[in-house]
Design a protein around this motif. Structure first.
Motif, PDB file in Angstrom:
ATOM      1  N   LEU A 113     -38.543   8.871  30.633  1.00  0.00           N
ATOM      2  CA  LEU A 113     -37.527   8.879  29.573  1.00  0.00           C
ATOM      3  C   LEU A 113     -37.136   7.473  29.141  1.00  0.00           C
ATOM      4  O   LEU A 113     -37.185   6.532  29.926  1.00  0.00           O
ATOM      5  N   SER A 114     -36.693   7.382  27.916  1.00  0.00           N
ATOM      6  CA  SER A 114     -36.109   6.131  27.410  1.00  0.00           C
ATOM      7  C   SER A 114     -34.594   6.306  27.343  1.00  0.00           C
ATOM      8  O   SER A 114     -34.081   7.440  27.356  1.00  0.00           O
ATOM      9  N   ASP A 115     -33.884   5.182  27.254  1.00  0.00           N
ATOM     10  CA  ASP A 115     -32.432   5.259  27.090  1.00  0.00           C
ATOM     11  C   ASP A 115     -32.071   5.990  25.798  1.00  0.00           C
ATOM     12  O   ASP A 115     -31.065   6.700  25.742  1.00  0.00           O
ATOM     13  N   GLU A 116     -32.898   5.845  24.786  1.00  0.00           N
ATOM     14  CA  GLU A 116     -32.643   6.541  23.513  1.00  0.00           C
ATOM     15  C   GLU A 116     -32.713   8.062  23.713  1.00  0.00           C
ATOM     16  O   GLU A 116     -31.869   8.798  23.195  1.00  0.00           O
ATOM     17  N   GLU A 117     -33.716   8.505  24.439  1.00  0.00           N
ATOM     18  CA  GLU A 117     -33.832   9.946  24.700  1.00  0.00           C
ATOM     19  C   GLU A 117     -32.661  10.454  25.533  1.00  0.00           C
ATOM     20  O   GLU A 117     -32.155  11.553  25.309  1.00  0.00           O
ATOM     21  N   LEU A 118     -32.237   9.649  26.488  1.00  0.00           N
ATOM     22  CA  LEU A 118     -31.101  10.046  27.315  1.00  0.00           C
ATOM     23  C   LEU A 118     -29.818  10.134  26.507  1.00  0.00           C
ATOM     24  O   LEU A 118     -28.890  10.857  26.883  1.00  0.00           O
ATOM     25  N   SER A 119     -29.766   9.428  25.393  1.00  0.00           N
ATOM     26  CA  SER A 119     -28.578   9.434  24.535  1.00  0.00           C
ATOM     27  C   SER A 119     -28.637  10.505  23.445  1.00  0.00           C
ATOM     28  O   SER A 119     -27.674  10.664  22.691  1.00  0.00           O
ATOM     29  N   GLN A 120     -29.740  11.244  23.382  1.00  0.00           N
ATOM     30  CA  GLN A 120     -29.870  12.258  22.329  1.00  0.00           C
ATOM     31  C   GLN A 120     -29.095  13.522  22.671  1.00  0.00           C
ATOM     32  O   GLN A 120     -28.818  13.805  23.830  1.00  0.00           O
ATOM     33  N   ALA A 121     -28.767  14.264  21.627  1.00  0.00           N
ATOM     34  CA  ALA A 121     -28.093  15.551  21.789  1.00  0.00           C
ATOM     35  C   ALA A 121     -29.131  16.634  22.095  1.00  0.00           C
ATOM     36  O   ALA A 121     -30.222  16.631  21.530  1.00  0.00           O
ATOM     37  N   VAL A 122     -28.773  17.518  23.015  1.00  0.00           N
ATOM     38  CA  VAL A 122     -29.623  18.658  23.370  1.00  0.00           C
ATOM     39  C   VAL A 122     -28.809  19.921  23.142  1.00  0.00           C
ATOM     40  O   VAL A 122     -27.685  20.047  23.635  1.00  0.00           O
ATOM     41  N   ALA A 131     -23.573  28.989  22.680  1.00  0.00           N
ATOM     42  CA  ALA A 131     -24.314  27.793  22.253  1.00  0.00           C
ATOM     43  C   ALA A 131     -23.495  26.529  22.495  1.00  0.00           C
ATOM     44  O   ALA A 131     -22.273  26.525  22.320  1.00  0.00           O
ATOM     45  N   SER A 132     -24.192  25.462  22.911  1.00  0.00           N
ATOM     46  CA  SER A 132     -23.576  24.154  23.118  1.00  0.00           C
ATOM     47  C   SER A 132     -24.555  23.069  22.717  1.00  0.00           C
ATOM     48  O   SER A 132     -25.766  23.276  22.754  1.00  0.00           O
ATOM     49  N   THR A 133     -24.021  21.926  22.383  1.00  0.00           N
ATOM     50  CA  THR A 133     -24.823  20.728  22.138  1.00  0.00           C
ATOM     51  C   THR A 133     -24.140  19.592  22.880  1.00  0.00           C
ATOM     52  O   THR A 133     -22.958  19.321  22.654  1.00  0.00           O
ATOM     53  N   LYS A 134     -24.881  18.962  23.773  1.00  0.00           N
ATOM     54  CA  LYS A 134     -24.322  17.893  24.606  1.00  0.00           C
ATOM     55  C   LYS A 134     -25.333  16.757  24.716  1.00  0.00           C
ATOM     56  O   LYS A 134     -26.518  16.929  24.463  1.00  0.00           O
ATOM     57  N   ILE A 135     -24.849  15.602  25.132  1.00  0.00           N
ATOM     58  CA  ILE A 135     -25.718  14.447  25.329  1.00  0.00           C
ATOM     59  C   ILE A 135     -26.568  14.681  26.581  1.00  0.00           C
ATOM     60  O   ILE A 135     -26.066  15.073  27.637  1.00  0.00           O
ATOM     61  N   PHE A 136     -27.865  14.418  26.443  1.00  0.00           N
ATOM     62  CA  PHE A 136     -28.818  14.704  27.510  1.00  0.00           C
ATOM     63  C   PHE A 136     -28.457  14.007  28.819  1.00  0.00           C
ATOM     64  O   PHE A 136     -28.533  14.611  29.890  1.00  0.00           O
ATOM     65  N   PHE A 137     -28.051  12.741  28.764  1.00  0.00           N
ATOM     66  CA  PHE A 137     -27.661  12.019  29.979  1.00  0.00           C
ATOM     67  C   PHE A 137     -26.571  12.782  30.732  1.00  0.00           C
ATOM     68  O   PHE A 137     -26.640  12.942  31.952  1.00  0.00           O
ATOM     69  N   SER A 138     -25.573  13.266  30.016  1.00  0.00           N
ATOM     70  CA  SER A 138     -24.469  14.006  30.648  1.00  0.00           C
ATOM     71  C   SER A 138     -24.968  15.299  31.278  1.00  0.00           C
ATOM     72  O   SER A 138     -24.508  15.693  32.359  1.00  0.00           O
ATOM     73  N   LEU A 139     -25.909  15.953  30.619  1.00  0.00           N
ATOM     74  CA  LEU A 139     -26.477  17.181  31.180  1.00  0.00           C
ATOM     75  C   LEU A 139     -27.263  16.895  32.455  1.00  0.00           C
ATOM     76  O   LEU A 139     -27.152  17.644  33.442  1.00  0.00           O
ATOM     77  N   LEU A 140     -28.027  15.818  32.457  1.00  0.00           N
ATOM     78  CA  LEU A 140     -28.746  15.444  33.680  1.00  0.00           C
ATOM     79  C   LEU A 140     -27.779  15.121  34.811  1.00  0.00           C
ATOM     80  O   LEU A 140     -28.004  15.502  35.965  1.00  0.00           O
ATOM     81  N   MET A 141     -26.695  14.417  34.492  1.00  0.00           N
ATOM     82  CA  MET A 141     -25.695  14.109  35.519  1.00  0.00           C
ATOM     83  C   MET A 141     -25.098  15.397  36.077  1.00  0.00           C
ATOM     84  O   MET A 141     -24.839  15.500  37.276  1.00  0.00           O
ATOM     85  N   HIS A 142     -24.906  16.383  35.207  1.00  0.00           N
ATOM     86  CA  HIS A 142     -24.422  17.679  35.682  1.00  0.00           C
ATOM     87  C   HIS A 142     -25.417  18.308  36.660  1.00  0.00           C
ATOM     88  O   HIS A 142     -25.017  18.813  37.715  1.00  0.00           O
ATOM     89  N   VAL A 143     -26.701  18.275  36.320  1.00  0.00           N
ATOM     90  CA  VAL A 143     -27.725  18.845  37.200  1.00  0.00           C
ATOM     91  C   VAL A 143     -27.664  18.180  38.568  1.00  0.00           C
ATOM     92  O   VAL A 143     -27.644  18.859  39.610  1.00  0.00           O
ATOM     93  N   PHE A 144     -27.613  16.854  38.585  1.00  0.00           N
ATOM     94  CA  PHE A 144     -27.584  16.137  39.857  1.00  0.00           C
ATOM     95  C   PHE A 144     -26.283  16.394  40.621  1.00  0.00           C
ATOM     96  O   PHE A 144     -26.294  16.568  41.843  1.00  0.00           O
ATOM     97  N   ASN A 145     -25.157  16.422  39.925  1.00  0.00           N
ATOM     98  CA  ASN A 145     -23.875  16.693  40.592  1.00  0.00           C
ATOM     99  C   ASN A 145     -23.798  18.126  41.094  1.00  0.00           C
ATOM    100  O   ASN A 145     -23.220  18.387  42.161  1.00  0.00           O
TER     101      ASN A 145
END
Length: 177
Positions: A113-122, A131-145
């Motif tokens: 991944l790039s930082d740009e991809e991590l900053s994109q909305a998913v 339905a939700s749209t959130k920043i990918f980085f935040s979603l990954l942090m949720h997965v890890f947490n």
């Protein structure tokens, strides 16, 4: 620290901890792994299974937005769990294999991944169809947490069975400055 460096650290930590948890849990006989301990997902096995279920669901949600990443190709072959407590595997060995596969996919994905991809909305839908749209980085942090939360429950259940997992702190693998 760049976003990519942080998600790579978290993926490394999760893989390290999952290996420790599965190694410790693997010392128990199947009846102890499946024993109802009053945990939210009943047993050690049930909680380990839930983490794999949730990770599978999240990786499936990420796939449409990140199709260019070959790391997610393997997730396409997995069925999407219909609920958070669906049984993915019949035995501990199969569940351990599933965990290793998911950890490899997560590690391969975050390393590409790039930082740009991590900053994109998913955009995605939760298990209730909301339905939700959130920043990918935040979603990954949720997965890890989410993993860390339930691994904490598992370490407690293992401790109650007389098994010490050992060091579990992220800071143990954080590189020195």
């Amino acid at each position: 620290m760049k976003l990519k460096d942080h998600v790579c650290l978290m993926a490394d930590y999760n893989q390290w901890m999952n290996q420790k948890i599965y190694e410790a849990a693997g010392t128990l006989p199947p009846e102890k792994l499946h024993e109802n301990k009053g945990a939210f997902f009943s047993s050690i096995f049930g909680t380990l299974n839930h983490i794999c279920v949730a990770d599978t669901i999240w990786l499936k949600r990420f796939t449409p937005a990140l199709l260019a990443h070959q790391a997610l190709n393997q997730i396409l072959d997995l069925s999407c769990p219909e609920s958070l407590d669906v049984l993915l595997c019949e035995n501990f060995s199969e569940l351990k294999d599933r965990r290793q596969l998911i950890d490899e996919i997560l590690s391969d994905l975050v390393s590409s991944l790039s930082d740009e991809e991590l900053s994109q909305a998913v955009s995605y839908q939760n298990t209730k169809g909301v339905a939700s749209t959130k920043i990918f980085f935040s979603l990954l942090m949720h997965v890890f947490n989410h993993q860390a939360h339930h691994r904490g429950q598992i370490t407690t259940l293992l401790s109650q069975s007389g098994i010490d997992v050992g060091i579990t702190d992220l800071v143990f693998i954080v590189p020195n400055a």
